[in-house]
Enzyme design. Structure first.
Site, mmCIF file in Angstrom:
data_model
loop_
_atom_site.group_PDB
_atom_site.id
_atom_site.type_symbol
_atom_site.label_atom_id
_atom_site.label_comp_id
_atom_site.label_asym_id
_atom_site.label_seq_id
_atom_site.Cartn_x
_atom_site.Cartn_y
_atom_site.Cartn_z
ATOM 1 C CG ASP A 119 -6.276 -6.623 2.375
ATOM 2 O OD1 ASP A 119 -6.920 -5.749 1.787
ATOM 3 O OD2 ASP A 119 -5.252 -6.378 3.051
ATOM 4 C CG ASP A 161 -4.754 0.600 4.656
ATOM 5 O OD1 ASP A 161 -5.815 0.074 4.260
ATOM 6 O OD2 ASP A 161 -3.675 -0.014 4.724
#
Ligand code: GLA
Length: 399
Positions: free
Chosen positions: A148, A203
């Site tokens: 990430d 997201d």
């Protein structure tokens, strides 16, 4: 000018020195990830139950393979030697034992970390520990690393992902590197030499076309995600996948919306990573997720990413060339009422100039197969007629 040249040199040298394991993810990875449903509320029993369900629900048989633990699996601190440790309450038997359990079922195991100092949820990140962490993952028999991009300050994305990629190579175990920098640095331009898949957006969230703000960032519904990037399909192909994020199938949209979402992820050759609680999923959800004819479109060996053909009158029409000069066409009804379609094959030039492929309906008659209903659906000698429900999809193979 000097500065531009220098930046170019840095980019070129990092790209050239990047390595990745050959042969991984020849088709988009299929699996499950804990984040969309459980966030950091994860534990060893949950993951074992998910692995059991992969087998008993037929998901393994349909091709799903990777079980990935997202953020929240670690203890808040590294140990005295600087090694990451699993949260002892959530994972009392440790990560290696969990990986062994998953491998014993013929499945593969993935973990999450982050290129920053801490992960997005505040656990220890890999920055400065890349080689040490990669070695640890290899010793635990990890097969997939989602990496990430939170708390990275101003570090260079290509450099950071190259370092982790090279650390995985040095650790010696073939591990898929799933790059997750949300498309901020246009990874479709550089990530193919470093990882096997890269997120292309921020997201996802479980709605058809909404956007939900969270202060400094927002999450996006299915069609917001689909429409966010243009002209990135050329980057996709065996071992290189544009990742449209973990799926929201089974997470509250209608069954029709779930089918369309699933169809679109297969058309886009996105990794198909389930994000729902499969332990309590409805039969209809499992039916959608385990539809082998639809999954075959995503797993087609050519690995050509599909693209929008038209979207007039709230009808999205997407096309994707597949092996043996066949095509897949998905019609998605964006209207709030059912729609009737009349698709006259002679009036449309279906083709992909990038890959030099054409559907030659004037020269030959193709058969048609309805992939969601597992039915033959006539051929291209006649106008195609059908009714599509609200937000539903009609997905056909033309061959
Ligand atoms: C980021 C990622 C998500 C998830 C969370 C975990 O937001 O994009 O997919 O991994 O971090 O904290």
């Amino acid at each position: 000018m000097k500065k531009i040249l220098f930046t170019l040199l840095v980019i070129i040298s990092t790209v050239v020195s990047a390595q990745k394991f050959e042969g991984l993810a020849q088709t988009p990875p299929l699996g499950w990830n804990s984040w969309n449903t459980f966030a950091t509320d994860i534990n060893e029993q949950l993951v074992k139950d998910i692995a059991d369900k992969f087998v008993t629900l037929g998901l393994k048989d349909a091709g799903y393979e990777y079980i990935v633990l997202d953020d929240g699996w670690m203890a808040k601190e590294r140990d005295a030697n600087g090694n990451l440790v699993a949260d002892p309450v959530k994972f009392p038997s440790g990560i290696k034992a969990l990986a062994d359990y998953i491998h014993a079922k013929g499945l593969k195991f993935g973990l999450y970390n982050c290129a920053g100092n801490t992960t997005c949820a505040g656990y220890p990140g890999s920055r400065g520990h890349e080689y040490q962490d990669a070695k640890l993952y290899a010793s635990w028999h990890v097969d997939f690393l989602k990496y990430d991009w939170c708390n990275t300050e101003n570090i260079n994305a290509i450099g950071a992902y190259t370092t982790m990629g090279n650390a995985l190579i040095a650790a010696g175990r073939p591990i898929i590197l799933s790059i997750c920098e949300w498309g901020d640095n246009e990874p479709w331009k550089w990530a193919g030499t470093i990882g096997q898949q890269w997120r292309v957006t921020g997201d996802i969230i479980n709605c058809w076309d909404c956007e939900v703000g969270h202060g400094s960032w927002s999450s996006s519904g299915i069609w917001k995600i689909i429409n966010m990037r243009k002209d990135i399909r050329k980057a996709a192909g065996p071992s290189n996948w544009n990742d449209y994020d973990m799926m929201e199938v089974g997470n509250g949209m209608t069954n029709a919306e779930d089918r369309s979402h699933f169809a679109m992820w297969t058309m886009l050759t996105s990794p198909l990573i389930m994000g729902n609680d499969i332990r309590s999923a409805t039969p209809e959800t499992i039916k959608t997720l385990s539809n082998k004819e639809v999954i075959a479109v995503n797993q087609d060996k050519l690995g050509i990413q599909g693209f929008r053909f038209t979207n007039e009158n709230d009808l999205e029409v997407w096309i994707k060339p597949i092996e043996n000069n066949a095509w897949v066409i998905s019609f998605v009804n964006m209207k709030e009422v059912p729609v009737e379609i009349n698709f006259d094959w002679t009036k449309h030039e279906i083709g992909d100039n990038v890959n030099n492929k054409q559907l030659k309906v004037k020269e030959k008659t193709y058969k048609i197969r309805d992939l969601f209903n597992h039915k033959d659906f006539g051929d291209t000698s006649k106008v195609l007629k059908t009714t599509i429900g609200v937000h539903d999809v009609f997905m056909i193979k033309v061959y």
